[in-house]
Scaffold this motif. Structure first.
Motif, PDB file in Angstrom:
ATOM      1  N   GLU A  80       0.853  -1.192   0.000  1.00 58.93           N
ATOM      2  CA  GLU A  80       0.000   0.000   0.000  1.00 58.93           C
ATOM      3  C   GLU A  80       0.890   1.243   0.000  1.00 58.93           C
ATOM      4  N   VAL A  81       1.340   1.615  -1.181  1.00 61.17           N
ATOM      5  CA  VAL A  81       2.226   2.768  -1.306  1.00 61.17           C
ATOM      6  C   VAL A  81       2.017   3.381  -2.682  1.00 61.17           C
ATOM      7  N   ALA A 111       7.552  -2.617  -2.080  1.00 60.79           N
ATOM      8  CA  ALA A 111       7.058  -1.873  -3.240  1.00 60.79           C
ATOM      9  C   ALA A 111       8.167  -1.648  -4.262  1.00 60.79           C
ATOM     10  N   VAL A 112       9.352  -1.306  -3.788  1.00 60.02           N
ATOM     11  CA  VAL A 112      10.484  -1.079  -4.682  1.00 60.02           C
ATOM     12  C   VAL A 112      10.844  -2.364  -5.418  1.00 60.02           C
ATOM     13  N   MET A 113      10.967  -3.465  -4.669  1.00 56.32           N
ATOM     14  CA  MET A 113      11.336  -4.737  -5.284  1.00 56.32           C
ATOM     15  C   MET A 113      10.294  -5.170  -6.316  1.00 56.32           C
ATOM     16  N   ALA A 114       9.019  -5.013  -5.984  1.00 56.31           N
ATOM     17  CA  ALA A 114       7.960  -5.445  -6.897  1.00 56.31           C
ATOM     18  C   ALA A 114       7.965  -4.621  -8.176  1.00 56.31           C
ATOM     19  N   ALA A 115       8.139  -3.304  -8.063  1.00 57.95           N
ATOM     20  CA  ALA A 115       8.145  -2.449  -9.250  1.00 57.95           C
ATOM     21  C   ALA A 115       9.318  -2.791 -10.171  1.00 57.95           C
ATOM     22  N   LEU A 116      10.483  -3.009  -9.582  1.00 55.08           N
ATOM     23  CA  LEU A 116      11.643  -3.380 -10.382  1.00 55.08           C
ATOM     24  C   LEU A 116      11.458  -4.760 -11.010  1.00 55.08           C
ATOM     25  N   ALA A 117      10.867  -5.688 -10.265  1.00 55.38           N
ATOM     26  CA  ALA A 117      10.639  -7.031 -10.800  1.00 55.38           C
ATOM     27  C   ALA A 117       9.686  -7.000 -11.993  1.00 55.38           C
ATOM     28  N   ARG A 118       8.644  -6.196 -11.914  1.00 50.99           N
ATOM     29  CA  ARG A 118       7.703  -6.120 -13.029  1.00 50.99           C
ATOM     30  C   ARG A 118       8.375  -5.568 -14.282  1.00 50.99           C
TER      31      ARG A 118
END
Length: 339
Positions: free
Chosen positions: A200-201, A290-297
């Motif tokens: 949630e960010v 959130a950072v890890m997920a955005a980079l992974a996508r």
């Protein structure tokens, strides 16, 4: 751990087994209740003057007096991983090195000498991935000279705990007076589950270069000179993630240090995550996720399917975070410094 053969203990290893993975049981000092025993598993790195040296997967060297052995045998390599992508040590060693490319490098046989003004040991250490073309002692002398010429401490980066890793070289470094200074785990995971994580960010901003705000949060150097920017920008496909200081508030100062940052290098099927940092006042809010997920996508969009990262052994918070994301240890790497 089973040592018995036909109902009896047996020492079936000899000095000819140096370089092989072994399991031994030794007698330790009695605590007043009879003999005590300790088991050790690792690579047999030497057997001289009636003393065995075994290097565990953690990089720790254990020295055992031959007369204390009660059992010992050669054992197969550690069982294959049960989760995450298949990967060899050799493949990961090359991929992780490409994510931290030096400013200057020179070949020493199959070794690579790397320098970047002292910014990060990973770009300022010798990477020994084969035969240096010289006896090891002479190669290490050349490593010392090369770094001394540049006013830098001499480091050698090695690895333990995987098939084809460098336990024998670690032992040779110690015999030549080099000391292990830093150890960390290389962890791997499937990439898609990381991209599926939700936090949630506000939106994470992705850029190809780090701006002044990103560099202000990444406090791993005194001055972000050209050598720092060159190392951070190195790699086949590099992305930088930023969460603003107010986590996306419209009036946030764009020049203020971010609440969280991260870096990702996409290299074929691999996506490497590094420099994931969250400001102390913003922790426990899911920003690292959130950072890890955005980079992974973004990495998934570029065709990557597997993830790797490096985490120091004493970073309990990061280790717990990555455990929850499905990352598991593949091997350990170490930086040895010349005395």
């Amino acid at each position: 751990m089973e040592f018995t053969i036909g109902g009896r203990l047996e020492v079936s290893i000899t000095p000819a087994d140096v370089g092989k993975r072994v399991s031994v049981r030794r007698r330790t000092e009695s605590g007043g209740t009879g003999a005590q025993f300790t088991d050790v598993v690792g690579v047999l790195t030497s057997w001289n003057n009636d003393v065995l040296s075994i290097t565990r997967k953690s990089g720790e060297s254990v020295h055992i007096v031959e007369s204390s052995l009660v059992a010992g045998k050669v054992v197969p390599a550690a069982p294959a991983r049960r989760r995450g992508p298949a990967a060899s040590f050799g493949e990961l060693a090359v991929v992780t090195a490409r994510a931290w490319q030096p400013v200057e490098s020179e070949a020493l046989g199959d070794w690579r000498l790397r320098a970047a003004g002292g910014f990060t040991r990973r770009a300022n250490s010798a990477l020994p991935l084969g035969d240096p073309g010289l006896p090891v002692g002479e190669a290490l002398d050349r490593v010392r000279e090369w770094y001394e010429e540049r006013g830098l401490p001499a480091y050698v980066q090695t690895a333990t705990g995987a098939e084809g890793a460098q336990e024998l070289l670690c032992a040779e470094l110690e015999r030549n007076g080099w000391r292990r200074e830093v150890s960390a785990e290389v962890r791997i995971a499937a990439l898609a589950p990381v991209g599926d994580l939700r936090a949630e960010v506000a939106a994470v901003r992705l850029t190809r270069e780090p701006d002044a705000a990103w560099l202000a949060r990444y406090q791993r150097f005194s001055t972000p000179g050209p050598h720092v920017l060159r190392v951070l920008g190195s790699g086949p496909s590099v992305w930088f993630a930023t969460v603003p200081g107010e986590a996306g508030a419209p009036d946030a100062d764009p020049a203020a240090p971010p609440a969280a940052i991260g870096r990702c290098v996409v290299d074929g099927r691999w996506a490497g995550f590094m420099a994931v940092e969250v400001a102390p006042e913003h922790r426990r809010r899911g920003l690292a996720t959130a950072v890890m997920a955005a980079l992974a996508r973004r990495a998934l969009d570029e065709g990557a399917s597997a993830a790797w990262l490096q985490v120091e052994e004493d970073n309990a918070g990061a280790r717990a975070l990555y455990d929850g994301m499905g990352f598991a240890a593949h091997h350990r790497y170490h930086h040895y410094r010349s005395a």
